[in-house]
Design an enzyme around this catalytic site. Structure first.
Site, short mmCIF file in Angstrom:
data_model
loop_
_atom_site.label_atom_id
_atom_site.label_comp_id
_atom_site.label_asym_id
_atom_site.label_seq_id
_atom_site.Cartn_x
_atom_site.Cartn_y
_atom_site.Cartn_z
N ASP A 24 5.61 26.37 38.01
CA ASP A 24 4.79 25.16 38.10
C ASP A 24 5.68 23.93 37.94
OD1 ASP A 24 2.98 23.06 37.68
OD2 ASP A 24 1.54 24.38 36.69
N ASP B 25 0.83 13.00 55.03
CA ASP B 25 -0.01 12.41 56.09
C ASP B 25 -1.22 11.75 55.45
OD1 ASP B 25 -1.16 14.91 55.21
OD2 ASP B 25 -2.65 14.55 56.77
N ASP C 22 -0.35 18.37 47.42
CA ASP C 22 -1.81 18.37 47.39
C ASP C 22 -2.30 16.98 46.94
OD1 ASP C 22 -1.89 21.06 48.14
OD2 ASP C 22 -1.67 21.73 46.07
N GLU D 262 7.87 26.74 43.87
CA GLU D 262 6.58 27.01 44.52
C GLU D 262 5.71 27.85 43.57
OE1 GLU D 262 4.79 26.18 47.43
OE2 GLU D 262 3.39 27.51 46.42
N LYS E 132 -9.86 13.23 43.88
CA LYS E 132 -10.80 12.76 42.86
C LYS E 132 -10.05 12.11 41.70
CE LYS E 132 -14.40 16.04 43.87
NZ LYS E 132 -14.67 17.47 43.81
N THR F 75 8.29 19.68 58.00
CA THR F 75 7.68 20.77 57.22
C THR F 75 6.57 21.38 58.09
OG1 THR F 75 5.80 19.61 56.23
CG2 THR F 75 7.96 19.24 55.22
N GLU F 76 5.97 22.47 57.62
CA GLU F 76 4.86 23.07 58.39
C GLU F 76 3.68 22.11 58.51
OE1 GLU F 76 6.92 26.62 56.74
OE2 GLU F 76 5.64 25.31 55.57
N TYR F 77 3.32 21.50 57.39
CA TYR F 77 2.19 20.57 57.39
C TYR F 77 2.49 19.38 58.29
CZ TYR F 77 -1.01 22.59 54.00
OH TYR F 77 -1.93 23.39 53.38
N GLU F 78 3.69 18.89 58.21
CA GLU F 78 4.09 17.73 59.02
C GLU F 78 3.93 18.05 60.50
OE1 GLU F 78 7.98 16.48 57.94
OE2 GLU F 78 8.04 14.83 59.37
N1 SAM Z 1 5.53 21.41 51.50
C1 SAM Z 1 4.84 22.30 52.42
C2 SAM Z 1 4.61 21.59 53.73
O1 SAM Z 1 4.77 20.37 53.79
O2 SAM Z 1 4.29 22.28 54.73
C3 SAM Z 1 3.53 22.82 51.80
C4 SAM Z 1 2.49 21.80 51.52
S1 SAM Z 1 1.04 22.49 50.70
C5 SAM Z 1 -0.17 21.27 50.99
C6 SAM Z 1 1.43 22.25 48.99
C7 SAM Z 1 2.23 23.36 48.37
O3 SAM Z 1 2.60 22.97 47.05
C8 SAM Z 1 1.49 24.68 48.25
O4 SAM Z 1 2.31 25.72 48.73
C9 SAM Z 1 1.24 24.83 46.76
O5 SAM Z 1 1.21 26.18 46.33
C10 SAM Z 1 2.41 24.07 46.17
N2 SAM Z 1 2.13 23.48 44.85
C11 SAM Z 1 1.05 22.76 44.49
N3 SAM Z 1 1.14 22.37 43.22
C12 SAM Z 1 2.31 22.86 42.74
C13 SAM Z 1 2.96 22.82 41.46
N4 SAM Z 1 2.38 22.19 40.43
N5 SAM Z 1 4.14 23.44 41.32
C14 SAM Z 1 4.71 24.11 42.37
N6 SAM Z 1 4.14 24.18 43.60
C15 SAM Z 1 2.96 23.57 43.78
#
Ligand code: SAM
Length: 219
Positions: A98, A156, A120, A71, A124, A196-199
């Site tokens: 990362d 989603d 994410d 994360e 774009k 997951t939380e988002y789910e």
């Molecule tokens: N997986 C979780 C869920 O489904 O509830 C969180 C989804 S959230 C939209 C995306 C997460 O991915 C964020 O916490 C973000 O910080 C992390 N993230 C985005 N790009 C990343 C990367 N390159 N490396 C590690 N984490 C990343």
């Protein structure tokens, strides 16, 4: 998703280097086996764990496996760590770093599953390379996964899902499972699913959840 900075989470992370690796030097090998109580248990990695509902549940349900939550954000890492400590999950490690460096953080052929949950979408076109299913990421996942390993992806976002199917297919991956409405699949599939939380949030709004499992096997 950017979480508001929580000072308690930053402090917690800084106080627990045995549980959280922060921005490790990608040139230095991480001794993962030494960081787990059961060093020989199979390894699974979630990329972008957010607050960690998925990976902490998996760790609780599967004490015979090891898990790493990868994360970017410190606050998210702190929230996952809080659960890890409360639940005494010694099969879960947190890596604040990362995903672009995933092949430097893990040895080749070392993981059995890489989970990508609600990544994410970067809609774009000029941001395509940032999508976690872009070909440069797939090449790194292939290195880290064992030959029999696979990716599990949920979202989603129909645009990201369509893009990902095309990207994985162009990379020569094979699909073991594809769903355009995971929550309305057969009961045995729905029951096994860990949200997951988002789910949870998007499914509650009635959005369909897209999912796929794919491998790099050559046949
Ligand atoms: N997986 C979780 C869920 O489904 O509830 C969180 C989804 S959230 C939209 C995306 C997460 O991915 C964020 O916490 C973000 O910080 C992390 N993230 C985005 N790009 C990343 C990367 N390159 N490396 C590690 N984490 C990343």
């Amino acid at each position: 998703m950017r979480l508001r900075n929580k000072p308690w989470a930053v402090k917690l992370v800084n106080d627990h280097p045995e549980s959280v690796l922060q921005n490790p030097d990608p040139q230095e090998k991480i001794d993962w086996k030494n960081r787990f109580k059961n060093p020989d248990a199979p390894l699974q990695i979630e990329v972008g764990s957010g607050k960690g509902a998925f990976i902490t549940t998996l760790a609780k349900q599967n004490p015979d496996k090891n898990f790493v939550a990868l994360e970017l954000q410190t606050t998210a890492a702190g929230i996952i760590l809080r659960t890890k400590l409360e639940e005494n999950l010694d099969n879960l490690q947190i890596l604040r770093g990362d995903a672009a460096d995933i092949d430097l953080f893990f040895e080749e052929n070392s993981a059995e599953i890489i989970y990508l949950n609600f990544s994410d979408p970067w809609p774009k076109t000029r941001h395509e390379k940032r999508r976690l299913t872009y070909k440069s990421f797939l090449a790194k996942y292939k290195k880290v996964l064992m030959p029999e390993g696979h990716i599990e992806f949920k979202t989603d976002n129909s645009g990201l899902f369509a893009y990902s199917v095309q990207s994985l297919n162009n990379y020569g991956m094979h699909f073991d499972f594809v769903s355009v409405d995971l929550h309305h699949e057969k009961p045995e599939i729905v029951e096994k699913n860990v949200e997951t939380e988002y789910e949870h949030k998007f499914a509650a709004k009635g959005n369909p959840i897209y999912a796929l499992h794919a491998n790099f096997k050559t046949k």
